[in-house]
Structure formats: structure tokens, C-alpha cells
Motif scaffolding. Structure first.
Motif, short mmCIF file in Angstrom:
data_model
loop_
_atom_site.label_atom_id
_atom_site.label_comp_id
_atom_site.label_asym_id
_atom_site.label_seq_id
_atom_site.Cartn_x
_atom_site.Cartn_y
_atom_site.Cartn_z
N THR A 11 43.83 -24.20 -19.13
CA THR A 11 43.32 -24.96 -20.03
C THR A 11 43.17 -24.23 -21.42
O THR A 11 42.70 -23.05 -21.43
N THR A 12 43.13 -24.93 -22.46
CA THR A 12 42.75 -24.49 -23.95
C THR A 12 41.33 -24.99 -24.28
O THR A 12 40.80 -24.40 -25.20
N SER A 17 38.88 -30.63 -20.34
CA SER A 17 39.61 -30.65 -19.01
C SER A 17 38.53 -31.22 -18.00
O SER A 17 38.75 -32.43 -17.25
N LYS A 18 37.55 -30.98 -18.05
CA LYS A 18 36.45 -31.65 -17.12
C LYS A 18 36.18 -33.12 -17.33
O LYS A 18 36.17 -33.79 -16.37
N LEU A 51 41.07 -23.27 -15.43
CA LEU A 51 40.57 -21.94 -15.81
C LEU A 51 40.88 -21.82 -17.47
O LEU A 51 42.19 -22.19 -17.77
N THR A 52 40.24 -21.29 -18.22
CA THR A 52 40.47 -21.04 -19.66
C THR A 52 41.66 -19.86 -19.58
O THR A 52 41.88 -19.07 -18.45
N ARG A 53 42.69 -19.75 -20.34
CA ARG A 53 43.73 -19.01 -20.36
C ARG A 53 43.57 -17.77 -20.29
O ARG A 53 44.12 -16.94 -19.60
N ASP A 54 42.41 -17.28 -20.96
CA ASP A 54 42.19 -15.90 -20.85
C ASP A 54 41.52 -15.37 -19.48
O ASP A 54 42.03 -14.32 -18.90
N TYR A 55 40.82 -16.44 -19.01
CA TYR A 55 40.11 -16.04 -17.57
C TYR A 55 41.31 -15.88 -16.64
O TYR A 55 41.35 -15.15 -15.60
#
Length: 151
Positions: A11-12, A17-18, A51-55
């Protein structure tokens, strides 16, 4: 041993998203949710880890795709009726999702695709119980029809 399924989705915007998944009627497990991830509970054995894209990138050396323009997976979830398929897609559309293609009615199975705001594809489907037991061709033959190619 019971198997649980955890589907990791990029997700960005974690808060967006939640809110989207909660609008669909799913719960967020706060014990496994922080600024990097949210645990979306579909049922007692099926979870989405948004999850965030970075994570998400910390779990793989592969490129994290952009689900708005690329598909890595299509997640199919069953519903109890055609009406339930229509209802959850309508709820998802109202919550910021999009429907990338028209409904698909194969006679024995009815499906609709819903993309979350990040473009991750959820396919909601209803399949006639008799088709599950007999197979699509036998079910449709009994109904006086035939299975579409590839079914």
C-alpha cells in the motif's frame, strides 16, 4: 495442525487501506498493526497483511510491483450468493475501490473483480454447490447448457 493464510499486499497509504478493508466488514487486529503494517482479519485462518511498500521490500530482494499497473496475484474470495458478491463489491466501490472489468457469469459461477485503492485485485465469487460437487460441465449439462471454454 491448522493452516493459516497471510497474504501480503503493498500500500502507499496505510490508513486509507485500513479504512477500505474495514468498510468491507473486516476487522483490523491491533496487536499486529503499526505504522508499517495492518493485519486485516478475513476469518480465523485468513489474513491480509497490508504493508507499506518500503516495509514489504524488507521481506524480499525482488522489486515490489505497482498493483495499479501490474498484477502479481489475483485473490479470490468466496461469497454465499450472487447477491452477496454484488453487495460486497458495491460496498468496496463506495469505499474507494474500483471495478476493472464487468461481472463474469459462467452459469455455475458468478464473479466480480474489485481493486482496492492501491490496485490490489480481489475477486469475489459465488459457485453453485452442485457445480462444486459435480464439476462445471456436469452441472451445466443438467441445467441444459454447456461450460464456456476454459471453465
Amino acid at each position: 495442525m491448522t493452516t493459516s493464510i497471510f497474504v501480503n499486499l503493498p500500500t502507499t497509504d496505510l490508513d486509507r487501506s485500513k479504512a477500505f478493508y474495514e468498510a468491507l466488514g473486516y476487522a483490523i487486529n491491533p496487536m499486529f498493526t503499526d505504522e508499517n503494517a495492518a493485519c486485516v482479519v478475513l476469518d480465523e485462518n485468513v489474513y491480509f497483511m497490508v504493508l507499506t511498500r518500503d516495509y514489504l521490500g524488507t521481506f524480499t530482494d525482488k522489486q515490489i510491483i505497482d498493483p495499479k499497473s501490474q498484477a502479481q496475484a489475483l485473490i479470490a474470495l468466496t461469497c454465499d450468493s450472487r447477491e452477496a458478491v454484488d453487495a460486497i463489491v458495491a460496498t468496496g466501490l463506495a469505499a474507494g475501490g474500483s471495478e476493472p472489468r464487468p461481472a463474469n457469469d459462467l452459469g455455475f459461477m458468478y464473479t466480480r473483480d474489485l481493486e482496492d485503492p492501491d490496485g490490489n485485485i480481489l475477486e469475489f465469487l459465488f459457485m453453485e454447490a452442485a457445480a462444486v460437487e459435480q464439476g462445471p460441465e456436469a452441472f451445466l449439462a443438467e441445467q441444459g447448457g454447456s461450460a464456456p471454454a476454459g471453465a
